[in-house]
Design a protein around this motif. Structure first.
Motif, PDB file in Angstrom:
ATOM      1  N   THR A  72     -66.230  -3.076  95.197  1.00 12.75           N
ATOM      2  CA  THR A  72     -65.686  -1.718  95.260  1.00 12.75           C
ATOM      3  C   THR A  72     -64.778  -1.475  96.463  1.00 12.75           C
ATOM      4  OG1 THR A  72     -67.682  -0.975  96.400  1.00 12.75           O
ATOM      5  CG2 THR A  72     -67.639  -0.715  94.003  1.00 12.75           C
ATOM      6  N   HIS A  73     -64.781  -2.378  97.427  1.00 17.97           N
ATOM      7  CA  HIS A  73     -63.976  -2.195  98.644  1.00 17.97           C
ATOM      8  C   HIS A  73     -62.493  -2.365  98.358  1.00 17.97           C
ATOM      9  CE1 HIS A  73     -62.732  -2.377 102.823  1.00 17.97           C
ATOM     10  NE2 HIS A  73     -62.239  -3.581 102.655  1.00 17.97           N
ATOM     11  N   LYS A  74     -61.729  -1.427  98.854  1.00 17.74           N
ATOM     12  CA  LYS A  74     -60.271  -1.534  98.831  1.00 17.74           C
ATOM     13  C   LYS A  74     -59.814  -1.521 100.284  1.00 17.74           C
ATOM     14  CE  LYS A  74     -59.309  -0.475  94.313  1.00 17.74           C
ATOM     15  NZ  LYS A  74     -60.367  -1.192  93.668  1.00 17.74           N
ATOM     16  N   CYS A  75     -59.168  -2.586 100.702  1.00 20.78           N
ATOM     17  CA  CYS A  75     -58.706  -2.645 102.090  1.00 20.78           C
ATOM     18  C   CYS A  75     -57.824  -1.438 102.384  1.00 20.78           C
ATOM     19  CB  CYS A  75     -57.928  -3.929 102.346  1.00 20.78           C
ATOM     20  SG  CYS A  75     -58.980  -5.366 102.550  1.00 20.78           S
ATOM     21  N   ASN A  76     -58.057  -0.857 103.550  1.00 16.10           N
ATOM     22  CA  ASN A  76     -57.273   0.303 103.967  1.00 16.10           C
ATOM     23  C   ASN A  76     -56.347  -0.114 105.110  1.00 16.10           C
ATOM     24  OD1 ASN A  76     -58.742   0.562 106.504  1.00 16.10           O
ATOM     25  ND2 ASN A  76     -60.429   1.443 105.329  1.00 16.10           N
ATOM     26  N   PHE A  77     -55.659   0.845 105.663  1.00 14.06           N
ATOM     27  CA  PHE A  77     -54.685   0.525 106.712  1.00 14.06           C
ATOM     28  C   PHE A  77     -55.345  -0.088 107.943  1.00 14.06           C
ATOM     29  CE2 PHE A  77     -56.109   4.655 108.040  1.00 14.06           C
ATOM     30  CZ  PHE A  77     -56.009   4.655 109.413  1.00 14.06           C
ATOM     31  N   ILE A  78     -56.624   0.193 108.181  1.00 13.76           N
ATOM     32  CA  ILE A  78     -57.316  -0.414 109.333  1.00 13.76           C
ATOM     33  C   ILE A  78     -57.548  -1.892 109.067  1.00 13.76           C
ATOM     34  CG2 ILE A  78     -59.380  -0.366 110.784  1.00 13.76           C
ATOM     35  CD1 ILE A  78     -59.621   2.656 110.007  1.00 13.76           C
ATOM     36  N   CYS A  79     -58.045  -2.233 107.890  1.00 16.55           N
ATOM     37  CA  CYS A  79     -58.228  -3.638 107.520  1.00 16.55           C
ATOM     38  C   CYS A  79     -56.920  -4.406 107.702  1.00 16.55           C
ATOM     39  CB  CYS A  79     -58.682  -3.761 106.063  1.00 16.55           C
ATOM     40  SG  CYS A  79     -60.290  -3.064 105.671  1.00 16.55           S
ATOM     41  N   LYS A  80     -55.857  -3.817 107.217  1.00 19.20           N
ATOM     42  CA  LYS A  80     -54.546  -4.478 107.308  1.00 19.20           C
ATOM     43  C   LYS A  80     -54.068  -4.602 108.751  1.00 19.20           C
ATOM     44  CE  LYS A  80     -53.486  -3.007 102.689  1.00 19.20           C
ATOM     45  NZ  LYS A  80     -52.977  -1.970 101.844  1.00 19.20           N
ATOM     46  N   ALA A  81     -54.287  -3.553 109.545  1.00 20.53           N
ATOM     47  CA  ALA A  81     -53.828  -3.541 110.937  1.00 20.53           C
ATOM     48  C   ALA A  81     -54.526  -4.605 111.784  1.00 20.53           C
ATOM     49  CB  ALA A  81     -54.036  -2.170 111.562  1.00 20.53           C
TER      50      ALA A  81
END
Length: 85
Positions: A72-81
């Motif tokens: 269910t996890h969708k990477c958000n801008f923090i994951c990407k950063a």
């Protein structure tokens, strides 16, 4: 459970769970983080851990718990950063 709201505290908790998994060489994950505070600060409490070896007690759901998170996890801008895969 993944909180799908647009709440910043939720995004931080999600990214931290993902980070903990990657940082542990994909062997452990901090989940079920509860957060409280005001708009400027937050304190996270009551974590649960899932581990490949199921070494953190009865609530440690092992790889099944880890798989449930990533289903269910969708990477958000923090994951990407922070460079999470």
């Amino acid at each position: 459970f993944v909180n799908k709201t647009d709440c910043m505290k939720c995004k931080v908790a999600q990214a931290f769970s993902h980070f903990s998994y990657e940082k542990s060489d994909r062997k452990e994950m901090v989940v079920d983080i509860q957060g409280s505070g005001n708009p400027d600060t937050c304190m996270y409490t009551d974590p649960q851990l899932h581990s490949v070896m199921k070494e953190f007690g009865r609530a440690d759901r092992g790889t099944a718990g880890i798989d449930t998170f990533f289903a269910t996890h969708k990477c958000n801008f923090i994951c990407k950063a922070i460079g999470l895969p």
